[in-house]
Design an enzyme around this catalytic site. Structure first.
Site, short mmCIF file in Angstrom:
data_model
loop_
_atom_site.label_atom_id
_atom_site.label_comp_id
_atom_site.label_asym_id
_atom_site.label_seq_id
_atom_site.Cartn_x
_atom_site.Cartn_y
_atom_site.Cartn_z
N GLU A 81 0.81 -1.22 0.00
CA GLU A 81 0.00 0.00 0.00
C GLU A 81 0.84 1.27 0.00
OE1 GLU A 81 -2.53 -0.73 3.35
OE2 GLU A 81 -4.05 -1.73 2.14
N GLU A 112 7.26 -22.07 7.80
CA GLU A 112 7.72 -21.21 8.89
C GLU A 112 8.77 -21.87 9.78
OE1 GLU A 112 4.94 -21.50 12.73
OE2 GLU A 112 3.93 -20.54 11.06
#
Length: 272
Positions: A81, A112
């Site tokens: 953004e 992960e």
């Protein structure tokens, strides 16, 4: 100090399946109200890290977010953004997620847990001590993130983190930890809820404050935003109208000429 995963503690609410829809919504909202207060307590930690980020970015550095699952996705969201909002390069704020881009939409098994992949992912961007790396993990125990920060430390790269447990392994690995302790989730262990909200709030603070200090906001307006749709063209036109006290037609013409609110205002004031 002892490390307790408060994000994994039993919910303050039980027998959720017996609640009405109204009760479920009210109780989720009750828990959500506690999040901004938890963020407020972490403001001093956030300030210290943002000071370092601003300094590094002013000198040609970049900001990296690295995380897994929900935390990784939130980092990517915040990074993505920045270019449309502040007109900065796609390479200024970069979000990385364990398992790569595929993991944005779908969980990648065991991604992960890698002790090496985090640093390898950072190396693809030729990371250096000009940059800042923020590890994001609600639990504060994600190996992909922790090990990446440890290697960054060894390479004299500034590290921060956003986690929702106090004294976690991630907090200990980061030079500048941010700990937002939101307590047990409404559904036990579902850290996409309060913890995710807390992380989003902190990420908003970090990039918004940084971009203001880097000069991408004038007054309270996004003068460097990208004009990527009609809504933003209309917003840009109104900014120019308000700043220069000119008609909508004239403001739009200026905006279309210079393709940027800041440039339109500057050139008009300079008589161009």
């Amino acid at each position: 100090m002892e490390f307790t995963k408060t994000t994994e503690l039993n919910s303050n609410h039980n027998h959720l399946e017996k609640m009405t829809i109204q009760e479920l919504l009210s109780n989720i909202n009750l828990e959500d109200k506690t999040v901004p207060l938890a963020v407020e307590k972490a403001l001093p930690q956030i300030e210290v890290l943002v000071n370092h980020i601003v300094e590094k970015l002013e000198n040609g550095g970049r900001l990296f977010y690295i995380g897994a699952g929900t935390s990784g996705r939130l980092g990517i969201l915040d990074a993505s953004e920045c270019p449309p909002t502040f007109g900065v390069s796609q390479d200024l704020v970069i979000g990385l997620i364990a398992g790569g881009d595929m993991a944005i939409r779908k969980a990648v098994e065991n991604a992960e847990d890698s002790l090496t992949q985090g640093w390898e992912d950072l190396q693809k961007y030729h990371i250096s001590n000009k940059d800042v790396v923020i590890g994001i993990a609600a639990s504060g125990t994600t190996p992909y993130v922790i090990q990446a920060l440890k290697v960054c430390n060894n390479n004299n790269i500034i590290t921060g983190c956003i986690t929702c447990n106090k004294n976690s392994p991630l907090s200990l690995a980061a030079k500048f930890p941010i700990e937002v302790v939101v307590g047990p989730e409404f559904i036990t262990g579902s850290s996409r809820m309060k913890a995710g909200t807390a992380q989003k709030l902190v990420l908003n603070m970090i990039t918004t404050t940084t971009m203001v200090k880097l000069g991408h906001v004038i007054g309270n307006k996004m003068v460097d935003m990208q004009l990527s749709n009609n809504k933003l063209v209309e917003r840009g036109t109104k900014m120019i109208m308000d700043e220069l006290d000119i008609s909508e037609e004239k403001a739009l013409k200026l905006l279309m000429k210079y393709k940027n609110v800041r440039e339109a205002i500057k050139n008009y004031k300079n008589g161009n």
